[in-house]
Design an enzyme around this catalytic site. Sequence first.
Site, PDB file in Angstrom:
ATOM      1  N   TYR A  68       0.978  -1.026  -0.136  1.00 52.45           N
ATOM      2  CA  TYR A  68      -0.229   0.066   0.042  1.00 52.45           C
ATOM      3  C   TYR A  68       0.750   1.230  -0.287  1.00 52.45           C
ATOM      4  CZ  TYR A  68       0.766   0.572   5.140  1.00 52.45           C
ATOM      5  OH  TYR A  68       1.508   0.456   6.297  1.00 52.45           O
ATOM      6  N   CYS A  69       0.279   2.454  -0.520  1.00 47.71           N
ATOM      7  CA  CYS A  69       1.009   3.844  -0.482  1.00 47.71           C
ATOM      8  C   CYS A  69      -0.173   4.831  -0.143  1.00 47.71           C
ATOM      9  CB  CYS A  69       1.621   3.861  -1.575  1.00 47.71           C
ATOM     10  SG  CYS A  69       0.725   3.562  -3.230  1.00 47.71           S
ATOM     11  N   THR A  70       0.033   6.110  -0.328  1.00 45.28           N
ATOM     12  CA  THR A  70      -0.825   7.022  -0.192  1.00 45.28           C
ATOM     13  C   THR A  70      -2.038   7.028  -1.105  1.00 45.28           C
ATOM     14  OG1 THR A  70       1.168   8.339   0.497  1.00 45.28           O
ATOM     15  CG2 THR A  70      -1.176   9.728   0.270  1.00 45.28           C
ATOM     16  N   GLY A  79      -1.857   5.228  -4.455  1.00 49.05           N
ATOM     17  CA  GLY A  79      -2.046   3.888  -4.961  1.00 49.05           C
ATOM     18  C   GLY A  79      -0.721   3.899  -6.289  1.00 49.05           C
ATOM     19  N   ILE A 135      -4.129   4.482   0.686  1.00 52.46           N
ATOM     20  CA  ILE A 135      -4.734   4.965   2.080  1.00 52.46           C
ATOM     21  C   ILE A 135      -5.735   5.900   2.063  1.00 52.46           C
ATOM     22  CG2 ILE A 135      -4.064   5.776   4.346  1.00 52.46           C
ATOM     23  CD1 ILE A 135      -1.001   5.110   3.259  1.00 52.46           C
TER      24      ILE A 135
END
Length: 312
Positions: A187-189, A191, A216
Amino acid sequence: MTDIASTTPLGGSPFLVAALYHFADFSRFASLREPLQALCEEQGVKGTLLLAHEGINGTIAGTDAAIARVLAFLRGLPEFAGLEHKESRASKMPFVRMKVKLKKEIVTMGVEDIDPNTIVGTYVAPKDWNSLISDPDTILIDTRNDYETAIGVFKGALDPKTKTFREFPEWVRQNTGLHNKPKIAMYCTGGIRCEKATAYMKQQGFDEVYHLKGGILKYLEEVPEAESLWEGACFVFDERVSVEHGLKEGEHKLCHACRTPITAEEITSPFYEAGVSCSQCYEARSESDRERFRERQRQIELARKTGRAHRG
């Protein structure tokens, strides 16, 4: 995704913030810079958009109508017809100016021949994310950098503690234990980093690779706080610094000397001086550094008082 042209600002927050990215074969990217810059300035939109051969990435803010016009313009291009975005609100304009930049990559990993349009992990909707990351056969990896993970993570996630995304491939190569379980969830901020990270993992021979669709930001928007496995706040790359569940503005501030998010408690530290230092960077800087930062801060404050944009 809502119809932003018809939405009413939530909670009295007048600015709509749109985080967007799209991978595409976009060989004519350089020709878009000037008309896109002009359109954003005409509409009073501010933020940063990166253009490269592989597509577009960035975050912009403005009125609902202005953001709608910019997004409509982008989606009118064949390469970006499928462009998606994520929305949140800001109580004040979170950017100083508008910048459209030409880049080699729209998110810099530094690995050749990574194309998320060709190979990529499996998208997982926010509503299904908790089930995946709670599975004991899943290894959960945060692909963000250390200053981002410092203020919030998913429970149980591995933190590579990278300073830049360029360090991620080497971290994967060194962590041979990642092959010990069948599933990798990332996951990241918003995508975009996961698009490249999962493509890289697939290229390295990992089979079951998953990533959080919309990142997120989409998870915090859609998953009720009572059901959430997220802990803390999510760092964002604008003057809000962080957002929390429901995408409400967080309480973090940014140390403009070291670009590290800091809490209200850290602001009370004797080492904190606005624009000059914080408890995390004070010892790493010399007094001459701090005096240089003080002068920069004086220029910023003067620009604010006179209504000018500070360019430093």
